[in-house]
Design a protein around this motif. Structure first.
Motif, PDB file in Angstrom:
ATOM      1  N   PRO A  31       0.865  -1.451   0.086  1.00 45.92           N
ATOM      2  CA  PRO A  31       0.304  -0.005   0.416  1.00 45.92           C
ATOM      3  C   PRO A  31       0.856   1.367  -0.143  1.00 45.92           C
ATOM      4  N   PHE A  32       1.193   1.639  -0.747  1.00 45.28           N
ATOM      5  CA  PHE A  32       2.600   2.600  -1.276  1.00 45.28           C
ATOM      6  C   PHE A  32       1.525   4.042  -0.998  1.00 45.28           C
ATOM      7  N   PRO A  33       1.578   4.856   0.343  1.00 51.62           N
ATOM      8  CA  PRO A  33       0.840   5.927   0.832  1.00 51.62           C
ATOM      9  C   PRO A  33       0.249   7.365  -0.053  1.00 51.62           C
ATOM     10  N   PHE A  34       1.874   7.743  -1.136  1.00 50.42           N
ATOM     11  CA  PHE A  34       1.668   8.510  -1.620  1.00 50.42           C
ATOM     12  C   PHE A  34       0.776   8.888  -2.904  1.00 50.42           C
ATOM     13  N   ASP A  35       0.351   9.871  -2.604  1.00 57.49           N
ATOM     14  CA  ASP A  35      -0.919  10.479  -3.882  1.00 57.49           C
ATOM     15  C   ASP A  35       0.135  11.682  -5.030  1.00 57.49           C
ATOM     16  N   LYS A  36       0.925  11.846  -4.024  1.00 54.10           N
ATOM     17  CA  LYS A  36       1.239  13.243  -4.884  1.00 54.10           C
ATOM     18  C   LYS A  36       3.084  12.826  -3.616  1.00 54.10           C
ATOM     19  N   ASP A  37       4.347  14.708  -4.874  1.00 49.98           N
ATOM     20  CA  ASP A  37       5.801  13.928  -4.529  1.00 49.98           C
ATOM     21  C   ASP A  37       5.953  14.961  -2.950  1.00 49.98           C
ATOM     22  N   GLU A  38       4.722  15.211  -2.413  1.00 51.00           N
ATOM     23  CA  GLU A  38       5.734  15.869  -1.483  1.00 51.00           C
ATOM     24  C   GLU A  38       4.311  15.409  -0.862  1.00 51.00           C
ATOM     25  N   TYR A  39       4.521  15.321   0.974  1.00 51.59           N
ATOM     26  CA  TYR A  39       3.760  14.684   1.562  1.00 51.59           C
ATOM     27  C   TYR A  39       3.483  16.294   3.923  1.00 51.59           C
ATOM     28  N   MET A  40       2.515  15.581   3.774  1.00 50.71           N
ATOM     29  CA  MET A  40       2.152  17.154   4.743  1.00 50.71           C
ATOM     30  C   MET A  40       0.891  16.670   5.998  1.00 50.71           C
ATOM     31  N   TYR A  41       0.734  16.452   6.899  1.00 46.91           N
ATOM     32  CA  TYR A  41      -0.197  15.487   7.363  1.00 46.91           C
ATOM     33  C   TYR A  41      -1.527  16.620   7.093  1.00 46.91           C
ATOM     34  N   ALA A  42      -2.668  15.398   6.811  1.00 44.13           N
ATOM     35  CA  ALA A  42      -3.930  15.960   6.383  1.00 44.13           C
ATOM     36  C   ALA A  42      -4.954  15.361   7.613  1.00 44.13           C
ATOM     37  N   VAL A  43      -6.410  15.172   7.571  1.00 41.79           N
ATOM     38  CA  VAL A  43      -7.447  14.478   7.745  1.00 41.79           C
ATOM     39  C   VAL A  43      -7.593  13.427   6.538  1.00 41.79           C
ATOM     40  N   ASN A  44      -6.726  12.698   6.131  1.00 37.40           N
ATOM     41  CA  ASN A  44      -6.988  12.212   5.103  1.00 37.40           C
ATOM     42  C   ASN A  44      -7.857  10.336   5.302  1.00 37.40           C
ATOM     43  N   ILE A  45      -9.032  10.386   5.623  1.00 32.77           N
ATOM     44  CA  ILE A  45     -10.013   9.353   6.357  1.00 32.77           C
ATOM     45  C   ILE A  45     -10.815   9.087   4.652  1.00 32.77           C
ATOM     46  N   MET A  91       9.424   5.238   8.879  1.00 34.41           N
ATOM     47  CA  MET A  91      10.314   4.458   7.924  1.00 34.41           C
ATOM     48  C   MET A  91      11.561   3.177   9.656  1.00 34.41           C
ATOM     49  N   THR A  92      11.748   2.372   9.398  1.00 33.58           N
ATOM     50  CA  THR A  92      11.722   1.155  10.396  1.00 33.58           C
ATOM     51  C   THR A  92      13.497   0.946   9.648  1.00 33.58           C
ATOM     52  N   ILE A  93      14.294   0.772  10.863  1.00 31.59           N
ATOM     53  CA  ILE A  93      15.861   0.270  10.638  1.00 31.59           C
ATOM     54  C   ILE A  93      15.800  -1.353  10.823  1.00 31.59           C
ATOM     55  N   ASN A  94      16.400  -2.353   9.355  1.00 29.23           N
ATOM     56  CA  ASN A  94      15.571  -3.693   9.665  1.00 29.23           C
ATOM     57  C   ASN A  94      14.264  -3.675   9.616  1.00 29.23           C
ATOM     58  N   HIS A 128      14.028   0.214   5.354  1.00 32.11           N
ATOM     59  CA  HIS A 128      12.418  -0.273   5.133  1.00 32.11           C
ATOM     60  C   HIS A 128      11.418   0.938   5.421  1.00 32.11           C
ATOM     61  N   LEU A 129      10.758   1.426   4.205  1.00 32.32           N
ATOM     62  CA  LEU A 129       9.763   1.677   4.295  1.00 32.32           C
ATOM     63  C   LEU A 129       8.412   1.077   5.359  1.00 32.32           C
ATOM     64  N   ARG A 130       7.560   2.496   6.492  1.00 34.94           N
ATOM     65  CA  ARG A 130       6.319   1.202   6.907  1.00 34.94           C
ATOM     66  C   ARG A 130       5.753   2.043   6.733  1.00 34.94           C
ATOM     67  N   VAL A 131       4.606   1.548   5.993  1.00 33.35           N
ATOM     68  CA  VAL A 131       3.737   1.825   6.119  1.00 33.35           C
ATOM     69  C   VAL A 131       1.829   1.076   7.035  1.00 33.35           C
ATOM     70  N   GLU A 132       0.912   2.191   7.412  1.00 31.38           N
ATOM     71  CA  GLU A 132      -0.126   1.793   8.802  1.00 31.38           C
ATOM     72  C   GLU A 132      -0.629   1.726   7.723  1.00 31.38           C
ATOM     73  N   SER A 167      -7.772  -0.316  13.487  1.00 30.47           N
ATOM     74  CA  SER A 167      -6.630  -1.156  13.845  1.00 30.47           C
ATOM     75  C   SER A 167      -5.731  -0.356  12.480  1.00 30.47           C
ATOM     76  N   ILE A 168      -4.161  -0.789  12.958  1.00 35.26           N
ATOM     77  CA  ILE A 168      -3.301  -0.525  12.680  1.00 35.26           C
ATOM     78  C   ILE A 168      -2.106  -1.781  11.909  1.00 35.26           C
ATOM     79  N   ARG A 169      -2.495  -2.186  10.676  1.00 40.69           N
ATOM     80  CA  ARG A 169      -1.922  -3.140   9.952  1.00 40.69           C
ATOM     81  C   ARG A 169      -0.608  -2.980   9.890  1.00 40.69           C
ATOM     82  N   ALA A 170       0.683  -3.503   9.791  1.00 40.90           N
ATOM     83  CA  ALA A 170       1.547  -2.383   9.183  1.00 40.90           C
ATOM     84  C   ALA A 170       2.713  -3.024   7.835  1.00 40.90           C
TER      85      ALA A 170
END
Ligand code: HEM
Length: 343
Positions: free
Chosen positions: A27-41, A228-231, A261-265, A281-284
């Motif tokens: 689940p690649f999470p970026f729909d733009k080339d930049e990221y900022m917090y939003a109410v992305n529900i 992001m997570t190392i290992n 690693h990119l870690r997507v929830e 639920s928080i699925r990583a």
């Protein structure tokens, strides 16, 4: 749908990896080339076949290994699973939600038979065959929330709703990005979000809380979050910081593609029928940079997102030490081509 469950580890020798199919459905999470917090529900509607949104609860090739890792965490630290006494009805609601969804959508692997309160649950991948009385805790080997979430990928928080607020009054949290259930249990929505930078100031949490207080039964919603997570380590908890914090100093230009690693929830929220609680639920999902860049548009876009990320967010997410090395690695996979919005 028959899934080939992999034997792999999320600690010590870190044998976790994604099959080509798992990479494609990441689940690649970026729909733009930049990221900022939003109410992305958005509504948690069934998504494309084989995507992680196909079913309300996603089970994948990492299921058995993740459940093994959860059992190890709980053995070392039982406080990763806590529930205040008034949350028992919500726990049973969660049993129903997860068993119904898993049995309906993965019938080769899970089976549920209900005759009144007499329930029969079969979990083939984990070798479990359990008859129990719905609503009677003494008929299960663990309390209801712990019982079912030892058999379901992802962390879960059960939030009670009262006084126009949500309260994190129960949960099982073994795969978290550096926050602690033991610290947060009993807190309100804005209290547990206290450490998040910038989002309070731009009204994200005011709007999100207002939305969630009105969440309707049968109309679940979802959002994506990332860090992001190392290992490929699932348990990056404050309790175990002494085990993984130092990993951030081990990234080099030679190993960055393999270690970072990119870690997507994938986070979903349901209103529960008996308790009126909300389950979160928080699925990583984890993907190493070497795997990520096999999808060229992802490598290109993530390079730009990470390069331009606000320093407050990079610090909060714990990326600062290895960010530049990762940006340099990804730059080699960014040809400068324009990207289109969405994916
Ligand atoms: C972070 C829980 C819903 C936005 C967090 C954290 C927790 C959490 C425990 C970590 C805070 C820390 O650093 O200690 C929950 C629960 C929710 C919920 C239980 C459901 C009831 C939402 C919603 C939004 C949201 C609906 C929508 C805007 C965020 C953001 C962060 C965050 C932006 C920072 C994440 C990052 O940068 O990695 N949440 N959350 N949360 N939450 Fe929530």
């Amino acid at each position: 749908m028959t899934i080939q469950f992999k034997s792999e580890t999320f600690r010590d020798d870190f044998t976790f990896s994604n099959s080509p199919e798992a990479i494609r459905r990441f689940p690649f999470p970026f729909d733009k080339d930049e990221y900022m917090y939003a109410v992305n529900i958005e509504q948690h509607m069934p998504g494309p076949i084989k995507s992680p949104y196909e079913f309300p609860i996603d089970i994948d090739e990492h299921y058995v290994a993740e459940m093994r890792d959860r059992a190890l965490v709980l053995k070392e630290d039982p406080l990763r699973c806590q529930s205040l006494p008034h949350m028992l009805t919500a726990e049973w609601d969660l049993v129903e939600l997860l068993m119904e969804s898993m049995a309906k959508n993965y019938p080769e692997h899970f089976e549920l038979t209900r005759e009144g309160d007499a329930w029969h649950w079969i979990n083939r991948p984990l070798g479990i065959d359990q008859k129990f009385t719905f609503g009677d805790t003494s008929t299960l080997p663990y309390p209801p929330m712990e019982y079912i979430t030892r058999q379901c990928q992802g962390d879960f928080c059960l939030c009670d709703q009262r006084n126009d607020d949500l309260w994190m009054d129960a949960g099982i949290v073994t795969t978290q990005a550096d926050w602690s259930l033991d610290f947060d249990v009993g807190m309100s929505f804005k209290e547990w979000h206290g450490p998040v930078p910038l989002a309070h100031d731009i009204g994200v949490f005011d709007r999100a809380l207002k939305f969630l207080l009105n969440l309707q039964q049968g109309r679940p919603v979802r959002r994506l979050n990332w860090t992001m997570t190392i290992n490929p380590r699932l348990d990056t908890s404050p309790e175990n910081y002494h085990k993984w914090g130092i990993d951030r100093t081990t990234v080099t230009p030679e190993n960055v593609g393999n270690k970072v690693h990119l870690r997507v929830e994938l986070q979903a929220l349901w209103r529960l029928p008996r308790s009126n609680a909300i389950v979160f639920s928080i699925r990583a999902y984890l993907i190493k940079m070497e795997e990520l860049v096999t999808i060229p548009k992802w490598g290109r876009r993530f390079h730009r997102v990470l390069r331009d990320l606000r320093p407050e967010l990079a610090d909060y997410k714990g990326l600062t030490r290895f960010r530049q090395m990762t940006v340099d690695y990804l730059a080699k996979h960014d040809d400068g081509a324009p990207t289109s919005p969405g994916f």
